[in-house]
Scaffold this active site. Structure first.
Site, mmCIF file in Angstrom:
data_model
loop_
_atom_site.group_PDB
_atom_site.id
_atom_site.type_symbol
_atom_site.label_atom_id
_atom_site.label_comp_id
_atom_site.label_asym_id
_atom_site.label_seq_id
_atom_site.Cartn_x
_atom_site.Cartn_y
_atom_site.Cartn_z
ATOM 1 N N ARG A 194 0.774 -1.394 -0.166
ATOM 2 C CA ARG A 194 -0.069 0.036 -0.060
ATOM 3 C C ARG A 194 1.380 1.384 -0.141
ATOM 4 O O ARG A 194 0.860 2.323 0.336
ATOM 5 C CB ARG A 194 -1.085 -0.225 0.959
ATOM 6 N N SER A 244 -11.311 -1.309 4.016
ATOM 7 C CA SER A 244 -10.078 -1.810 4.777
ATOM 8 C C SER A 244 -10.078 -0.657 5.635
ATOM 9 O O SER A 244 -8.708 0.159 4.989
ATOM 10 C CB SER A 244 -8.649 -2.247 4.154
ATOM 11 N N GLU A 314 -4.966 2.552 7.168
ATOM 12 C CA GLU A 314 -4.575 3.171 5.313
ATOM 13 C C GLU A 314 -5.510 3.698 5.088
ATOM 14 O O GLU A 314 -4.850 4.374 4.170
ATOM 15 C CB GLU A 314 -5.553 1.419 4.839
#
Ligand code: FAD
Length: 322
Positions: A194, A244, A314
């Site tokens: 990520r 998420s 995130e």
């Protein structure tokens, strides 16, 4: 004495006057509620949301933004990984549209692979539909991620064992001051979990070159459908969210840690830890950014107390913090 908030306000107003000379008023939305542009359906107004339709326009806007004192700007993709403060964002949100919303075959290689250029504003779903139709495999993993190509490259988005770095061979980018366009290879993009080099450099993704392999369109479509079914059965897709909420920590899964800490269903105002998938904080209706932040703070504390692991967000927190 001038307060810093007032300074930012006057800097942004001057910048807006400059941008008005470049962008038609229909693509410069002032005091635009960010709740209308984020998958969470949360967030106060940006001072302006400016839609740039091509590279020349974007370069001009970036030049003005970067030379303006006391004014902030940032890029928003499809807003599917954004939590914007209830107070909003005091600067300019730049969104790409027009020619950036494109996908086309660029070349067929001797080894049978095919390179496709996808513009930063193209949604992954639309990119996937194009690839399926043309019998090009390799991006099925991304078909259900509700982001744009630009946001997915920035985040190195991934799912079901695939991530953007598997398909991206190079990325066309603009310097944050609009001065130059460069092309970086996949290695130079420093893709990680990520993460990409874009995060630190502030470069703006214009398009990505994807390398795909030929396959039967029906088989590609079947794989896309299977992944979509898995997504629908496991994720709270009927509620607004940003996917998420926390990154996967080393040696574990955020959702499992949150579940083990007994937090499924934990709520504050309109924000709740999904009972279907503990990794998602959902907006059950009328949630504020502060509700989501409160849930996130509680989850982090409780998971840390239970497991000794501190979860990192995130979702990108815009003008707010944990
Ligand atoms: C229901 C749901 C499911 C999800 N499932 C997944 C999943 O399976 N896997 C996954 O990885 N993510 C998932 N996400 C999160 C999200 O979709 C991804 O992170 C996606 O890549 C974000 O893309 P975006 O265009 O919405 O970017 P945004 O949320 O708009 O922006 C994300 C970041 O990218 C930057 N950015 C956007 N465009 C550009 C650009 N052109 N140039 C430079 N920077 C840019 C922004 O400034 C911001 O910092 C999910 C989200 C939801 C709501």
């Amino acid at each position: 004495m001038i307060l810093s908030g007032e300074l930012i306000h006057s800097g942004t107003e001057n910048l807006k006057d400059e941008i008005r000379k470049i962008i038609p008023s229909c693509r410069m939305l002032e005091e635009e509620p960010m709740a209308k542009h984020t998958s969470f359906r949360i967030g106060g107004p940006a001072s302006a949301l400016v839609i740039c339709n091509d590279e020349a326009e974007l370069a001009e806007v970036l030049k003005k933004c970067s030379s303006s004192d006391n004014a902030e700007y940032m890029i928003i993709g499809n807003g599917s990984n954004f939590l914007v403060a209830d107070e909003g964002y005091p600067g300019i949100m730049i969104k790409l549209g027009g020619s950036f919303d494109s996908v086309a075959i660029e070349r067929e290689n001797e080894d049978g692979s095919v390179d496709v250029r996808a513009g930063a504003a193209k949604l992954l779903s639309g990119t996937s539909a194009f690839l399926t139709e043309h019998g090009l495999a390799g991006m099925e993993f991304a078909s259900g991620i509700p982001g744009s190509v630009g946001g997915a490259v920035f985040m190195n988005a991934g799912a079901y064992g695939g991530e953007m770095k598997d398909a991206v061979i190079s990325v066309r980018l603009m310097r944050p001051d609009g001065s130059e366009i460069i092309e970086l290879s996949s290695e130079e993009m420093e893709f990680g979990y990520r993460h990409s080099a874009v995060e630190e450099s502030g470069l703006i993704v214009l398009s990505a070159l994807l390398r795909l392999r030929r396959d039967d369109p029906d088989e590609i479509a079947a794989r896309v459908r299977e992944l979509q079914d898995r997504r629908n059965s496991k994720q709270p897709v009927n509620f607004p969210s940003a996917g998420s909420t926390f990154k996967r920590p080393v040696g574990g899964y955020a959702a499992a840690l949150i579940d083990e800490a007994g937090l499924k269903g934990y709520s504050r105002g309109g924000a709740k830890v999904s009972e279907k998938h503990a990794g998602f904080v959902i907006n059950t209706g009328g949630a504020t950014a502060e509700d989501v932040l409160e849930v996130m703070r509680h989850v982090r504390r409780a998971v840390y107390d239970n497991s000794g692991i501190m979860l990192e967000p995130e979702v990108r927190l815009i003008n707010c913090e944990l």
